[in-house]
Design a protein around this motif. Structure first.
Motif, PDB file in Angstrom:
ATOM      1  N   ASP A 250     -64.148  84.228  20.854  1.00  0.00           N
ATOM      2  CA  ASP A 250     -64.390  85.381  21.723  1.00  0.00           C
ATOM      3  C   ASP A 250     -63.130  86.186  22.028  1.00  0.00           C
ATOM      4  N   ASP A 251     -62.022  85.863  21.370  1.00  0.00           N
ATOM      5  CA  ASP A 251     -60.766  86.555  21.620  1.00  0.00           C
ATOM      6  C   ASP A 251     -60.247  87.137  20.306  1.00  0.00           C
ATOM      7  N   SER A 252     -60.000  88.431  20.277  1.00  0.00           N
ATOM      8  CA  SER A 252     -59.611  89.088  19.031  1.00  0.00           C
ATOM      9  C   SER A 252     -58.288  88.555  18.495  1.00  0.00           C
ATOM     10  N   TYR A 253     -57.338  88.247  19.383  1.00  0.00           N
ATOM     11  CA  TYR A 253     -56.035  87.727  18.935  1.00  0.00           C
ATOM     12  C   TYR A 253     -56.174  86.308  18.402  1.00  0.00           C
ATOM     13  N   LEU A 254     -56.820  85.448  19.169  1.00  0.00           N
ATOM     14  CA  LEU A 254     -56.924  84.046  18.779  1.00  0.00           C
ATOM     15  C   LEU A 254     -57.810  83.863  17.551  1.00  0.00           C
ATOM     16  N   SER A 255     -58.864  84.670  17.432  1.00  0.00           N
ATOM     17  CA  SER A 255     -59.774  84.512  16.304  1.00  0.00           C
ATOM     18  C   SER A 255     -59.118  84.891  14.982  1.00  0.00           C
ATOM     19  N   SER A 256     -58.053  85.683  15.033  1.00  0.00           N
ATOM     20  CA  SER A 256     -57.346  86.061  13.809  1.00  0.00           C
ATOM     21  C   SER A 256     -56.077  85.238  13.595  1.00  0.00           C
ATOM     22  N   LEU A 257     -55.782  84.333  14.515  1.00  0.00           N
ATOM     23  CA  LEU A 257     -54.576  83.510  14.412  1.00  0.00           C
ATOM     24  C   LEU A 257     -54.731  82.467  13.301  1.00  0.00           C
ATOM     25  N   PRO A 258     -53.795  82.382  12.363  1.00  0.00           N
ATOM     26  CA  PRO A 258     -53.861  81.346  11.332  1.00  0.00           C
ATOM     27  C   PRO A 258     -53.763  79.948  11.957  1.00  0.00           C
ATOM     28  N   VAL A 259     -54.748  79.115  11.669  1.00  0.00           N
ATOM     29  CA  VAL A 259     -54.851  77.799  12.296  1.00  0.00           C
ATOM     30  C   VAL A 259     -55.112  76.735  11.238  1.00  0.00           C
ATOM     31  N   ALA A 260     -54.498  75.569  11.398  1.00  0.00           N
ATOM     32  CA  ALA A 260     -54.827  74.397  10.588  1.00  0.00           C
ATOM     33  C   ALA A 260     -55.058  73.227  11.531  1.00  0.00           C
ATOM     34  N   VAL A 261     -56.085  72.440  11.264  1.00  0.00           N
ATOM     35  CA  VAL A 261     -56.383  71.257  12.066  1.00  0.00           C
ATOM     36  C   VAL A 261     -56.114  70.015  11.233  1.00  0.00           C
ATOM     37  N   ILE A 262     -55.249  69.146  11.720  1.00  0.00           N
ATOM     38  CA  ILE A 262     -55.020  67.856  11.076  1.00  0.00           C
ATOM     39  C   ILE A 262     -56.108  66.928  11.590  1.00  0.00           C
ATOM     40  N   GLU A 263     -57.118  66.737  10.792  1.00  0.00           N
ATOM     41  CA  GLU A 263     -58.355  66.118  11.265  1.00  0.00           C
ATOM     42  C   GLU A 263     -58.232  64.616  11.533  1.00  0.00           C
ATOM     43  N   SER A 264     -57.587  63.894  10.623  1.00  0.00           N
ATOM     44  CA  SER A 264     -57.346  62.467  10.829  1.00  0.00           C
ATOM     45  C   SER A 264     -56.063  62.098  10.115  1.00  0.00           C
ATOM     46  N   TRP A 265     -55.370  61.094  10.632  1.00  0.00           N
ATOM     47  CA  TRP A 265     -54.062  60.756  10.063  1.00  0.00           C
ATOM     48  C   TRP A 265     -53.811  59.254  10.105  1.00  0.00           C
ATOM     49  N   TYR A 266     -54.865  58.457  10.196  1.00  0.00           N
ATOM     50  CA  TYR A 266     -54.744  57.004  10.244  1.00  0.00           C
ATOM     51  C   TYR A 266     -54.145  56.426   8.960  1.00  0.00           C
ATOM     52  N   GLN A 267     -54.242  57.160   7.858  1.00  0.00           N
ATOM     53  CA  GLN A 267     -53.792  56.661   6.561  1.00  0.00           C
ATOM     54  C   GLN A 267     -52.327  57.018   6.264  1.00  0.00           C
ATOM     55  N   ARG A 268     -51.669  57.739   7.147  1.00  0.00           N
ATOM     56  CA  ARG A 268     -50.290  58.144   6.910  1.00  0.00           C
ATOM     57  C   ARG A 268     -49.354  56.937   6.979  1.00  0.00           C
ATOM     58  N   GLN A 269     -48.393  56.916   6.073  1.00  0.00           N
ATOM     59  CA  GLN A 269     -47.483  55.778   6.008  1.00  0.00           C
ATOM     60  C   GLN A 269     -46.665  55.618   7.284  1.00  0.00           C
ATOM     61  N   GLY A 270     -46.274  56.726   7.899  1.00  0.00           N
ATOM     62  CA  GLY A 270     -45.513  56.638   9.142  1.00  0.00           C
ATOM     63  C   GLY A 270     -46.293  55.945  10.240  1.00  0.00           C
ATOM     64  N   TYR A 271     -47.563  56.292  10.349  1.00  0.00           N
ATOM     65  CA  TYR A 271     -48.417  55.652  11.363  1.00  0.00           C
ATOM     66  C   TYR A 271     -48.634  54.177  11.035  1.00  0.00           C
ATOM     67  N   ILE A 272     -48.961  53.878   9.779  1.00  0.00           N
ATOM     68  CA  ILE A 272     -49.213  52.495   9.369  1.00  0.00           C
ATOM     69  C   ILE A 272     -47.975  51.637   9.600  1.00  0.00           C
ATOM     70  N   LYS A 273     -46.822  52.125   9.197  1.00  0.00           N
ATOM     71  CA  LYS A 273     -45.589  51.348   9.366  1.00  0.00           C
ATOM     72  C   LYS A 273     -45.219  51.204  10.840  1.00  0.00           C
ATOM     73  N   SER A 274     -45.470  52.220  11.634  1.00  0.00           N
ATOM     74  CA  SER A 274     -45.187  52.128  13.068  1.00  0.00           C
ATOM     75  C   SER A 274     -46.053  51.061  13.726  1.00  0.00           C
ATOM     76  N   MET A 275     -47.337  51.017  13.369  1.00  0.00           N
ATOM     77  CA  MET A 275     -48.218  49.983  13.898  1.00  0.00           C
ATOM     78  C   MET A 275     -47.772  48.598  13.431  1.00  0.00           C
ATOM     79  N   ALA A 276     -47.405  48.486  12.164  1.00  0.00           N
ATOM     80  CA  ALA A 276     -46.945  47.198  11.641  1.00  0.00           C
ATOM     81  C   ALA A 276     -45.661  46.754  12.338  1.00  0.00           C
ATOM     82  N   ASP A 277     -44.775  47.700  12.629  1.00  0.00           N
ATOM     83  CA  ASP A 277     -43.538  47.366  13.340  1.00  0.00           C
ATOM     84  C   ASP A 277     -43.835  46.754  14.703  1.00  0.00           C
ATOM     85  N   LEU A 278     -44.748  47.370  15.447  1.00  0.00           N
ATOM     86  CA  LEU A 278     -45.088  46.875  16.781  1.00  0.00           C
ATOM     87  C   LEU A 278     -45.724  45.492  16.710  1.00  0.00           C
ATOM     88  N   ILE A 279     -46.621  45.306  15.755  1.00  0.00           N
ATOM     89  CA  ILE A 279     -47.286  44.008  15.610  1.00  0.00           C
ATOM     90  C   ILE A 279     -46.267  42.927  15.245  1.00  0.00           C
TER      91      ILE A 279
END
Length: 479
Positions: A250-279
């Motif tokens: 409903d906003d002319s500025y926001l509706s034309s703003l280039p946007v990307a959504v990072i939908e899921s990131w559970y498979q990223r090596q940084g996340y996996i290694k960070s979880m493994a480090d804590l464990i």
């Protein structure tokens, strides 16, 4: 979860599969998020989405969080959960594009939100249950959404306040998310990608509307949306993105703003290694680390989300656990592990096995040492500090488990924040302006149909709200 409480009224709807196309400049394939909808009404915008999933089904269904009766009181007021040191895994640094210097980049962190004080609990619960992705009513009864949310929030408030009182009188989620935002901003600056980082909460301050207005005021020219949920669910990421779409369209500025959504990131090596480090670190706190059962406890969702509405949450969660254990095994850590789901409420079936049931079973089987891993949470909040640390710990000890440990949430773990910064940089080339309206509007009822529906719905609401038997059954089976 606090939601999923009237699931028997919901008719899950299957959605078409999303096709992903590759992009040579990205580490993740890209697709477009199909217009979201509430029941039969489609939202009218599309947003670029990044994900490693080849195909995903999505729909609007129930979701939320759970609040339970306390066992012990835990004071967390004023505690800092994050450190802001930076760390880069070998090979994880991403070269920034020369174009980024010409852009005014924004990063929007999406999270659930939580009441800051006990006084905020009831209005927070109202916002939660008023979300049609949490409680989906048939079109005929949609006008009851807010009255029903008011009823549930009032009846649920006392029990929920006890849970928040046990962890210091409110949720630490906003404080931690703000700390994560500051740490991410620093990480991006270190990688020579200056950006403004905003926080948008779904059900409490700062709301998504506030963040959107600030993004517009700051003149952001390119936006990356980063939900703080590692795995995608239509009740978390789906609901938050849908709220964002509704504001932007409903906003002319926001509706034309280039946007990307990072939908899921559970498979990223940084996340996996960070979880493994804590464990790995927490295992060393046991006298016999090799004998410890690694117990992954994930937030549950109703089975109907997955089986009837196509939610990819369960599949992504199981893959996430596989990747974490694969990383641990590469380090020579071969502990037994299991996955269970917590936070179920109401009479409907949720994803199994249930955390409380498995804890009892493990105790009966002779497991003596257990390390709980809150795998679907990246911030400490009610479900880690009260549900896991108090309720589940007490149940485990009562069931015969003698040595209990718990992996902390990632919060501002430097390797985790650094990987999020990399994910943002990778997403920047795929930003795309929201498209023009292509949705289909719902048919409008003629006056007689509307009158009949309102009359019937009001009669039903009166019977439901004022019948002692109905109220009693509602409290017993749902609250």
């Amino acid at each position: 979860m606090e939601a999923g409480t009237i699931s028997r009224l919901v008719q899950p709807i299957k959605l078409p599969t999303y096709n992903f196309s590759s992009n040579s400049s990205m580490c993740c394939p890209q697709t477009r998020l199909m217009p979201a909808f509430h029941s039969s009404k489609y939202d009218e915008r599309e947003i670029t989405v990044l994900s490693s999933e080849p195909t995903i089904k999505k729909s609007s269904v129930l979701g939320g969080l759970s609040l339970h009766r306390p066992v012990h009181k835990r004071d967390i007021v004023g505690k800092t959960f994050c450190s802001v040191g930076l760390y880069t895994h070998p090979g994880s640094t991403v070269e920034s594009s020369s174009q980024t210097a010409e852009e005014k980049i924004g990063v929007l962190l999406l999270n659930l939100g939580g009441p800051d004080t006990l006084h905020d609990v009831q209005p927070f619960l109202f916002n939660l249950f008023a979300d049609p992705d949490i409680i989906r009513l048939p079109r005929l009864f949609r006008f009851l959404q807010r009255p029903l949310a008011q009823l549930i929030s009032v009846l649920r408030a006392r029990k929920s306040k006890e849970g928040y009182a046990a962890i210091g009188g409110g949720s630490p989620l906003r404080k931690i998310t703000d700390e994560q935002a500051n740490a991410l901003k620093m990480a991006l600056e270190t990688k020579e990608v200056p950006a403004n980082v905003y926080v948008a909460m779904r059900y409490w301050y700062p709301f998504t509307e506030e963040a959107a207005h600030q993004i517009k005021r700051d003149g952001i020219t390119k936006l990356v949306v980063l939900p703080l949920y590692p795995q995608y669910s239509i009740s978390t990421t789906g609901s938050s993105v849908r709220a964002l779409q509704n504001i932007f369209k409903d906003d002319s500025y926001l509706s034309s703003l280039p946007v990307a959504v990072i939908e899921s990131w559970y498979q990223r090596q940084g996340y996996i290694k960070s979880m493994a480090d804590l464990i790995e670190k927490e295992l060393h706190n046991f006298s016999k680390p090799e004998e410890v059962m690694v117990f992954f406890s994930a937030h549950g969702v109703p089975v109907s989300y997955v089986e009837d509405a196509g939610d990819p949450y369960r599949d992504q969660m199981e893959e996430c656990i596989f990747l974490i254990m694969k990383e641990l095994k590469a380090r020579g850590i071969n502990n037994d592990h299991t996955l269970a789901y917590q936070s179920r409420v109401g009479p409907v079936q949720w994803l199994k096995p249930y955390t409380d049931d498995v804890l009892v079973e493990l105790g009966q089987k002779g497991v003596k040492s257990l390390l709980a891993v809150p795998v679907s949470f990246v911030s400490e909040h009610i479900e880690t500090l009260e549900e896991i640390d108090m309720e589940y710990k007490e149940l485990a000890l009562e069931s015969g488990i003698e040595n209990w440990g718990r992996v902390p949430a990632l919060n501002c773990t430097s390797s985790f924040i650094t990987d999020l910064a990399d994910a943002v940089i990778e997403a920047l080339p795929s930003t795309m302006a929201m498209s023009a309206s292509t949705g289909t509007e719902e048919a409008v009822d003629d006056p007689m149909q509307y009158f009949i529906k309102m009359l019937f719905g009001s009669l039903l609401a009166f019977v439901f709200l004022f019948s002692p038997k109905m109220v009693s059954a509602f409290k017993k089976n749902i609250l």
